[in-house]
Motif scaffolding. Structure first.
Motif, PDB file in Angstrom:
ATOM      1  N   SER A   1     111.558 151.643  73.502  1.00  0.00           N
ATOM      2  CA  SER A   1     111.192 150.233  73.415  1.00  0.00           C
ATOM      3  C   SER A   1     112.224 149.423  72.645  1.00  0.00           C
ATOM      4  O   SER A   1     112.280 148.205  72.784  1.00  0.00           O
ATOM      5  CB  SER A   1     109.833 150.079  72.744  1.00  0.00           C
ATOM      6  OG  SER A   1     108.845 150.633  73.560  1.00  0.00           O
TER       7      SER A   1
ATOM      8  N   GLY B   1     115.022 148.353  75.467  1.00  0.00           N
ATOM      9  CA  GLY B   1     113.991 147.325  75.450  1.00  0.00           C
ATOM     10  C   GLY B   1     114.011 146.401  76.644  1.00  0.00           C
ATOM     11  O   GLY B   1     112.978 145.911  77.078  1.00  0.00           O
ATOM     12  N   GLN B   2     115.210 146.167  77.214  1.00  0.00           N
ATOM     13  CA  GLN B   2     115.290 145.242  78.335  1.00  0.00           C
ATOM     14  C   GLN B   2     114.443 145.731  79.506  1.00  0.00           C
ATOM     15  O   GLN B   2     113.841 144.945  80.219  1.00  0.00           O
ATOM     16  CB  GLN B   2     116.746 145.087  78.753  1.00  0.00           C
ATOM     17  CG  GLN B   2     117.056 143.791  79.461  1.00  0.00           C
ATOM     18  CD  GLN B   2     116.843 142.594  78.545  1.00  0.00           C
ATOM     19  OE1 GLN B   2     117.175 142.647  77.382  1.00  0.00           O
ATOM     20  NE2 GLN B   2     116.264 141.530  79.085  1.00  0.00           N
TER      21      GLN B   2
ATOM     22  N   LEU C   1     110.335 146.108  77.676  1.00  0.00           N
ATOM     23  CA  LEU C   1     109.675 144.905  77.170  1.00  0.00           C
ATOM     24  C   LEU C   1     110.239 143.637  77.786  1.00  0.00           C
ATOM     25  O   LEU C   1     109.958 142.543  77.320  1.00  0.00           O
ATOM     26  CB  LEU C   1     109.834 144.834  75.651  1.00  0.00           C
ATOM     27  CG  LEU C   1     109.242 145.984  74.866  1.00  0.00           C
ATOM     28  CD1 LEU C   1     109.591 145.849  73.406  1.00  0.00           C
ATOM     29  CD2 LEU C   1     107.738 146.018  75.014  1.00  0.00           C
ATOM     30  N   GLY C   2     111.053 143.786  78.838  1.00  0.00           N
ATOM     31  CA  GLY C   2     111.739 142.619  79.376  1.00  0.00           C
ATOM     32  C   GLY C   2     110.807 141.558  79.922  1.00  0.00           C
ATOM     33  O   GLY C   2     111.143 140.386  79.935  1.00  0.00           O
ATOM     34  N   ARG C   3     109.615 141.966  80.338  1.00  0.00           N
ATOM     35  CA  ARG C   3     108.717 140.999  80.968  1.00  0.00           C
ATOM     36  C   ARG C   3     107.734 140.387  79.987  1.00  0.00           C
ATOM     37  O   ARG C   3     106.873 139.625  80.371  1.00  0.00           O
ATOM     38  CB  ARG C   3     107.938 141.668  82.087  1.00  0.00           C
ATOM     39  CG  ARG C   3     108.824 141.932  83.270  1.00  0.00           C
ATOM     40  CD  ARG C   3     108.058 142.572  84.382  1.00  0.00           C
ATOM     41  NE  ARG C   3     108.979 143.157  85.334  1.00  0.00           N
ATOM     42  CZ  ARG C   3     108.606 144.000  86.253  1.00  0.00           C
ATOM     43  NH1 ARG C   3     107.354 144.375  86.328  1.00  0.00           N
ATOM     44  NH2 ARG C   3     109.483 144.487  87.099  1.00  0.00           N
ATOM     45  N   CYS C   4     107.803 140.777  78.716  1.00  0.00           N
ATOM     46  CA  CYS C   4     106.898 140.188  77.739  1.00  0.00           C
ATOM     47  C   CYS C   4     107.223 138.713  77.572  1.00  0.00           C
ATOM     48  O   CYS C   4     108.389 138.319  77.552  1.00  0.00           O
ATOM     49  CB  CYS C   4     107.034 140.883  76.392  1.00  0.00           C
ATOM     50  SG  CYS C   4     106.305 142.500  76.383  1.00  0.00           S
TER      51      CYS C   4
ATOM     52  N   THR D   1     107.770 135.407  75.651  1.00  0.00           N
ATOM     53  CA  THR D   1     108.139 134.973  74.308  1.00  0.00           C
ATOM     54  C   THR D   1     107.979 133.473  74.235  1.00  0.00           C
ATOM     55  O   THR D   1     107.906 132.790  75.262  1.00  0.00           O
ATOM     56  CB  THR D   1     109.598 135.339  73.989  1.00  0.00           C
ATOM     57  OG1 THR D   1     110.418 134.874  75.051  1.00  0.00           O
ATOM     58  CG2 THR D   1     109.768 136.832  73.852  1.00  0.00           C
TER      59      THR D   1
ATOM     60  N   VAL E   1     115.916 141.182  74.333  1.00  0.00           N
ATOM     61  CA  VAL E   1     114.546 141.455  73.905  1.00  0.00           C
ATOM     62  C   VAL E   1     114.484 141.427  72.380  1.00  0.00           C
ATOM     63  O   VAL E   1     115.429 141.826  71.703  1.00  0.00           O
ATOM     64  CB  VAL E   1     114.113 142.826  74.452  1.00  0.00           C
ATOM     65  CG1 VAL E   1     112.817 143.262  73.838  1.00  0.00           C
ATOM     66  CG2 VAL E   1     113.975 142.768  75.939  1.00  0.00           C
TER      67      VAL E   1
ATOM     68  N   ARG F   1     113.564 142.409  68.628  1.00  0.00           N
ATOM     69  CA  ARG F   1     113.414 143.667  67.897  1.00  0.00           C
ATOM     70  C   ARG F   1     112.749 143.365  66.569  1.00  0.00           C
ATOM     71  O   ARG F   1     112.934 142.283  66.011  1.00  0.00           O
ATOM     72  CB  ARG F   1     114.774 144.295  67.630  1.00  0.00           C
ATOM     73  CG  ARG F   1     115.536 144.646  68.855  1.00  0.00           C
ATOM     74  CD  ARG F   1     116.773 145.407  68.494  1.00  0.00           C
ATOM     75  NE  ARG F   1     117.381 144.929  67.249  1.00  0.00           N
ATOM     76  CZ  ARG F   1     118.526 145.367  66.796  1.00  0.00           C
ATOM     77  NH1 ARG F   1     119.184 146.272  67.464  1.00  0.00           N
ATOM     78  NH2 ARG F   1     119.030 144.909  65.679  1.00  0.00           N
TER      79      ARG F   1
ATOM     80  N   ILE G   1     107.047 136.810  69.878  1.00  0.00           N
ATOM     81  CA  ILE G   1     106.365 137.353  71.043  1.00  0.00           C
ATOM     82  C   ILE G   1     104.985 136.725  71.090  1.00  0.00           C
ATOM     83  O   ILE G   1     104.304 136.648  70.072  1.00  0.00           O
ATOM     84  CB  ILE G   1     106.241 138.874  70.935  1.00  0.00           C
ATOM     85  CG1 ILE G   1     107.619 139.488  70.838  1.00  0.00           C
ATOM     86  CG2 ILE G   1     105.491 139.433  72.123  1.00  0.00           C
ATOM     87  CD1 ILE G   1     107.581 140.942  70.517  1.00  0.00           C
TER      88      ILE G   1
END
Lengths: 396, 240
Positions: A219, A223-224, A227-230, A232, A254, A256, A394
């Motif tokens: 993650s 991370g891309q 978690l890329g679709r989270c 922000t 992403v 961190r 986030i």
């Protein structure tokens, strides 16, 4: 359904009124003398009268059980006591009979560690002892790197020195507080059974993030992809969301965490390793069988006791809360205690609508004055739009 | 393998190096904090015991291992629980309220408010007698022990009377653990009986099928007793 809830809420009041007036007590249970039909009738009557009283006591109407009897029910309700009188009656009864019964001395209530977590100033050796922070593992399971934190051997287990625990806990609390004050992103991790509530509570207090299920490996390092679709969002210095930056956030890296607090490092080696690879400081509860080099700030304590974990998470959460409070107070004064997000440009519409609402001019960056490295960087970074105190968070 | 990884401890130095080499654009927000509050020293082992210097020089060993913690009560405790092993089978409350629970106790009497009477009470009372009354160990033990027996007896009496009073005013108590256990046992036994009857019936049916029709008319004479018993398990297991 509604009727039942209201009855539960207003039941004591209704009973108190019965007790205060010299009217004959209603029977609430059908006795053996009544026939089935009679008892059913009685029950229905009682229900209607109760409903009428509830309707009278509360402002909003409760729909009647039987629409035909609604008018009759209203006729029954004629109580002389208003809500204020009922309240005073209740207070008087409490004064008269409240002291009856046994006297309960103050004692340990498990939920209070979650509802009112201790602050760093409340950490005492007695509290740590009561929460079993001193219990280590069997002597054969120890990691000799922890010899510094071990007080002795008792019945085949290592006893952790509570002085070391308290000192390290206070130090970690200070770190959490300062990171929160500087707008850092704090992640609280506790993936063992039962640690979730403590971790979530700490994250709530510190306005951080929590993880109580599995850490998905990669993650941070990958991370891309993960978690890329989270989603922000951009917030201003008072933590209000500023819309209009969506296009600019798409191609940003992403986020961190800036600090990771781990309650069970043994199960989260991957997370801690990723943090070490990516240069993220970590705080971890180190039992006598854990390796203290996995984390930046070890807290030697018993990671198997939920009470101990709740104390530690609560203390760190409180520290984060204090830091956030300091940050928001500074924001009220117009100071920004953190380094705003780089490379964000005000969207046109936003600028026209309410640019003055969240625009705060920074006097001087206060973060980097610690070191001369910062000075070198400062003039290089001056060309982007960081005058606004925007941060990226986030959003859930 | 076998090497220490100090990357977690050296986050500050790494962050600075990354910025100086321009791999990171800016210092992280925790840079100054980690400088102000540095990580503690780890991996250092305090010397716990020194080897004997006088006499014959011994090779130092276990110098860095933690020492056992011992208290004077330990011997008394082991004596009491060796004499009363079933005291260990009683349920005991081990949750501390505040960590200062023991500070409110005064062992001038064996009964303490907020503490159940158990073996620990005897040990503490014995300690108190030895310290404040200068009793010898055996006398203190006997005194504390007798007080303990007396209060245990009083507890029993109190419990019995309370039950009698409750029964008198109309309370009723449910089944005890023994009754519940007997019921469960009876139920299991009944189930087993049903199952066994079914098994017997199946067995009989199987046997009846086996001997009902002779396969060969020449060999229809009654089979030998030994042979039939030997063949029985095989033929039973075959259709499954």
């Amino acid at each position: 359904m509604i009727l039942r809830h209201l009855a539960a809420r207003n039941g004591p009041r209704a009973l108190a009124r019965y007790a205060s007036q010299p009217q004959p007590l209603r029977r609430f249970y059908a006795s053996d003398v009544d026939g089935i039909a009679a008892s059913a009738d009685n029950t229905l009557k009682q229900l209607h009268s109760l409903e009428a009283q509830i309707n009278q006591a509360t402002g909003d109407r409760v729909p009647s059980l039987n629409p035909e009897t609604a008018g009759e029910a209203e006729a029954v309700s004629a109580s002389p006591l208003s809500i204020v009188e009922q309240y005073h009656l209740h207070q008087k009864q409490k004064q008269v009979s409240g002291h009856l019964g046994s006297d309960i001395a103050p004692h340990y209530q498990p939920h209070t560690l979650l509802t009112h977590p201790p602050s760093p100033a409340d950490v005492t050796l007695e509290l740590l002892l009561a929460s079993e922070a001193h219990q280590g593992h069997a002597t054969s399971l120890w990691n000799p790197a922890n010899a510094r934190y071990i007080y002795g051997i008792r019945q085949g287990t290592h006893i952790i020195s509570l002085e070391a625990t308290a000192a390290h806990l206070r130090r970690a609390a200070k770190v959490v507080q300062e990171v929160a004050r500087r707008g850092g992103m704090i992640l609280f991790v506790g993936t063992r059974d039962g640690q979730d509530t403590a971790v979530v509570r700490a994250a709530q207090l510190a306005k951080g993030y929590h993880l109580f299920e599995r850490w998905i490996p990669g993650s941070i390092t990958n991370g891309q992809q993960i978690l890329g679709r989270c989603r922000t969002k951009v917030v201003n210095e008072k933590d209000e969301e500023v819309p209009g930056f969506e296009e600019q956030l798409w191609d940003r890296p992403v986020l961190r965490p800036d600090l990771v607090v781990c309650m069970n490092p043994l199960e989260n080696y991957v997370l801690l390793h990723e943090c070490a690879l990516n240069n993220i400081p970590t705080i971890g509860v180190i039992d006598t069988n854990a390796d203290p080099t996995w984390v930046t700030y070890p807290i030697p304590a018993n990671d198997d006791s939920l009470r101990c974990i709740q104390v530690i998470a609560g203390v760190l959460g409180r520290a984060g809360e204090a830091g956030q409070k300091q940050r928001l107070e500074a924001a009220e004064r117009g100071e920004i205690t953190y380094r705003p997000a780089q490379g964000l440009h005000l969207p046109e519409v936003e600028e026209a609508a309410s640019s003055s609402a969240h625009e705060v001019v920074l006097g001087e960056e206060s973060i980097e004055d610690a070191d001369e490295v910062a000075g070198k960087l400062e003039d290089r970074d001056n060309h982007d739009g960081r005058k606004q105190g925007h941060r990226i968070r986030i959003s859930a | 393998m076998g090497r220490y990884d100090f990357r977690a401890l050296r986050v500050r130095q790494t962050a600075r190096a990354l910025v100086e080499t321009r791999r990171d654009p800016a210092l992280p927000p925790w840079y100054k904090i980690v400088g102000d509050i540095p990580p503690s020293e780890i991996l250092s082992r305090p010397v716990q015991r020194t080897p004997r210097v006088r006499g014959k020089a011994k090779k130092p060993s276990r110098m860095f291992q933690p020492l056992p913690i011992a208290y004077p009560e330990d011997k008394l405790r082991s004596d009491f629980f060796n004499d009363h092993p079933w005291e260990l089978a009683r349920p005991r409350l081990v949750v501390e309220d505040s960590g200062n629970d023991a500070k409110g106790y005064n062992w001038a009497t064996i009964v303490q408010p907020g503490k159940q009477l158990d073996g620990e009470s005897v040990v503490q009372r014995q300690m108190w007698l030895m310290k404040h009354k200068a009793y010898p160990k055996a006398l203190a033990y006997d005194t504390a022990r007798r007080e303990f027996y007396k209060h245990r007896h009083l507890e029993d009496v109190r419990r019995r009377i309370a039950k009698e009073e409750a029964l008198h005013v109309g309370a009723y108590f449910g089944k005890g653990p023994l009754e519940i256990g007997m019921e469960l046992e009876d139920k299991s036994f009944e189930n087993w009986k049903q199952w066994a009857a079914q098994q017997i019936e199946d067995e009989q049916q199987m046997r009846a099928q086996l001997f009902s029709g002779p396969v060969n008319p020449e060999e229809s004479a009654p089979p030998e007793v030994e042979g039939s018993f030997e063949e029985l398990p095989e033929t039973v297991s075959a259709p499954r």
